[in-house]
Design an enzyme around this catalytic site. Structure first.
Site, short mmCIF file in Angstrom:
data_model
loop_
_atom_site.label_atom_id
_atom_site.label_comp_id
_atom_site.label_asym_id
_atom_site.label_seq_id
_atom_site.Cartn_x
_atom_site.Cartn_y
_atom_site.Cartn_z
N HIS A 38 44.70 42.06 26.59
CA HIS A 38 44.88 41.96 25.13
C HIS A 38 45.33 40.48 24.77
O HIS A 38 44.83 40.09 23.68
CB HIS A 38 46.05 42.91 24.70
CG HIS A 38 45.34 44.33 24.92
ND1 HIS A 38 46.17 45.37 24.37
CD2 HIS A 38 44.36 44.66 25.51
CE1 HIS A 38 45.43 46.52 24.78
NE2 HIS A 38 44.47 45.93 25.25
N ASP A 56 36.75 48.34 27.45
CA ASP A 56 38.04 47.92 26.79
C ASP A 56 37.91 46.40 26.89
O ASP A 56 36.99 45.81 26.52
CB ASP A 56 39.21 48.12 27.97
CG ASP A 56 38.90 47.71 29.38
OD1 ASP A 56 38.55 46.81 29.35
OD2 ASP A 56 39.57 48.43 30.11
C1 LHQ Z 1 34.26 42.85 43.33
C2 LHQ Z 1 34.09 43.30 41.98
C3 LHQ Z 1 35.18 43.79 41.21
C4 LHQ Z 1 36.26 43.54 43.27
C5 LHQ Z 1 32.08 42.74 42.67
N1 LHQ Z 1 36.32 43.56 41.77
N2 LHQ Z 1 35.22 43.05 43.82
C6 LHQ Z 1 40.73 47.20 33.15
C7 LHQ Z 1 42.04 47.75 33.82
C8 LHQ Z 1 42.44 48.24 34.77
C9 LHQ Z 1 41.61 49.04 35.51
C10 LHQ Z 1 39.95 48.97 35.53
O1 LHQ Z 1 39.43 48.21 34.82
C11 LHQ Z 1 39.68 47.55 33.63
C12 LHQ Z 1 38.42 46.98 33.07
C13 LHQ Z 1 37.15 46.72 33.94
O2 LHQ Z 1 36.81 45.63 33.95
S1 LHQ Z 1 36.79 48.00 34.53
C14 LHQ Z 1 35.04 47.42 35.39
C15 LHQ Z 1 35.30 46.83 36.61
N3 LHQ Z 1 34.14 46.02 37.11
C16 LHQ Z 1 33.25 46.77 37.68
O3 LHQ Z 1 33.16 47.99 37.52
C17 LHQ Z 1 31.86 46.27 38.08
C18 LHQ Z 1 31.86 46.33 39.67
N4 LHQ Z 1 30.82 45.38 40.25
C19 LHQ Z 1 29.73 45.66 40.27
O4 LHQ Z 1 28.98 46.81 39.62
C20 LHQ Z 1 28.61 44.76 40.96
O5 LHQ Z 1 29.34 44.02 41.70
C21 LHQ Z 1 28.01 43.74 39.90
C22 LHQ Z 1 26.73 44.74 39.22
C23 LHQ Z 1 28.90 43.33 38.91
C24 LHQ Z 1 27.15 42.88 40.43
O6 LHQ Z 1 26.23 43.58 41.77
P1 LHQ Z 1 25.72 42.34 42.77
O7 LHQ Z 1 24.95 41.36 42.06
O8 LHQ Z 1 24.84 43.41 43.71
O9 LHQ Z 1 26.92 41.84 43.75
P2 LHQ Z 1 27.81 43.00 44.69
O10 LHQ Z 1 28.06 44.17 44.09
O11 LHQ Z 1 27.22 42.52 46.14
O12 LHQ Z 1 29.01 41.90 44.59
C25 LHQ Z 1 29.24 40.66 45.59
C26 LHQ Z 1 30.81 40.64 46.06
O13 LHQ Z 1 31.67 41.02 44.83
C27 LHQ Z 1 31.02 42.07 46.64
O14 LHQ Z 1 32.07 41.53 47.77
P3 LHQ Z 1 31.22 41.48 49.37
O15 LHQ Z 1 32.57 41.19 49.88
O16 LHQ Z 1 30.61 42.92 49.64
O17 LHQ Z 1 30.45 40.29 49.21
C28 LHQ Z 1 31.72 42.79 45.86
O18 LHQ Z 1 32.77 43.79 46.33
C29 LHQ Z 1 32.76 41.91 45.05
N5 LHQ Z 1 32.90 42.51 43.66
N6 LHQ Z 1 32.67 43.25 41.63
N7 LHQ Z 1 34.95 44.05 40.20
#
Ligand code: LHQ
Length: 259
Positions: free
Chosen positions: A86, A141
């Site tokens: 925020h 959010d």
């Molecule tokens: C990550 C993340 C991540 C950690 C990629 N964290 N490592 C507020 C308050 C409290 C609680 C919860 O939430 C909130 C607000 C929010 O923001 S909720 C939404 C949180 N974000 C997500 O749910 C997105 C999670 N990430 C994804 O869905 C994908 O990574 C996206 C679509 C962004 C990208 O996909 P790709 O291009 O296929 O990349 P990837 O998934 O392979 O990610 C690359 C690396 O980054 C990977 O790590 P690694 O060690 O395997 O290379 C991921 O684990 C890491 N990463 N997002 N949010």
């Protein structure tokens, strides 16, 4: 600072989110450092335009979910939002200097909220926006519920929220989420050109315009007209107004100072 890079040159401040191994996921530290840096840029009279971008192939993947998981049990999302995101979103939206979002890659979750809180968004053709929240059983959010329906209308915003489908850069341009989309390798030069143009413009007026438009979203037309008159009185007494009128009459380019 450990999670962001900060640079000021030619009246342009550049903030680069710098946790590329996670696609620039936000930890408490990164939220705090980004907020403090926006505050510093706001106060620095040498800064007349701010650029926000991400290092690596992502803009920001939102909240660092590994960090949240590690704190499970001892974690209030509401408090985390109130004390973290925020402050960041309010700092950006009320900052009276133009903020350019150089959207270099994916902007997901709260990372999407932060991208939407910039004023002018220039996207790489590799960029995308994902309201990833519903995939993990959460609601949007970080100001998204307020900002996004105003940009693209309720139906499209709600669709993006409940499907968590990717909004690619080209579609984001069509829907008005971004101002321009450029080939990925041309993003830095395009953003630099924008930033130079804004930083050499009447930046006091740019800041007051931001304030007027933000206020107008929550006021009636008569209230908005009155607020315009009040702010125009301020702009009308600026050196930039004097210089702009003189330059027009003398048929030359104005030399604005932001004062
Ligand atoms: C990550 C993340 C991540 C950690 C990629 N964290 N490592 C507020 C308050 C409290 C609680 C919860 O939430 C909130 C607000 C929010 O923001 S909720 C939404 C949180 N974000 C997500 O749910 C997105 C999670 N990430 C994804 O869905 C994908 O990574 C996206 C679509 C962004 C990208 O996909 P790709 O291009 O296929 O990349 P990837 O998934 O392979 O990610 C690359 C690396 O980054 C990977 O790590 P690694 O060690 O395997 O290379 C991921 O684990 C890491 N990463 N997002 N949010």
């Amino acid at each position: 600072m450990e999670t962001i890079l900060y640079d000021v040159a030619d009246h342009i401040a550049t903030i680069t989110l710098n946790r590329p191994q996670t696609l620039n996921a936000f930890t408490d530290q990164m939220i705090a450092e980004t907020t403090a840096t926006f505050k510093q840029a706001a106060r620095d009279t040498a800064v007349r335009c701010i650029v926000l971008t991400g290092n690596g192939r992502g803009f920001s993947s939102g909240q660092d979910l590994a960090d949240v998981q590690a704190r499970a049990g001892d974690f209030s999302i509401g408090e985390h939002l109130r004390h973290g995101y925020h402050k960041l979103i309010m700092q950006m939206v009320t900052l009276e200097k133009p903020i350019i979002g150089a959207i270099n890659g994916v902007a997901a979750g709260a990372g999407c909220g932060v991208a939407l809180a910039t004023d002018i968004r220039i996207a790489s053709d590799k960029a995308s926006f994902i309201l990833a929240f519903s995939k993990i059983g959460l609601i949007p959010d970080s100001g998204i519920n307020w900002l996004l329906p105003r940009m693209i209308g309720y139906g499209r915003a709600y669709q993006l929220a409940i499907t968590a489908e990717k909004l690619p850069a080209a579609q984001a341009l069509e829907w008005g989420v971004v101002n321009d989309v450029v080939p990925h390798d041309q993003l830095p030069e395009t953003v630099t050109a924008w930033a130079h143009k804004l930083a050499s413009g009447p930046t006091l007026a740019f800041g007051l315009t931001k304030r007027a438009m933000l206020k107008a979203w929550d006021t009636t037309l008569p209230e908005s007209l009155e607020y315009e008159a009040y702010l125009q009185e301020v702009a009308g007494r600026s050196a930039d107004n004097q210089e702009g009128v003189l330059a027009f009459l003398e048929k030359r380019t104005a030399n604005f100072t932001g004062k």
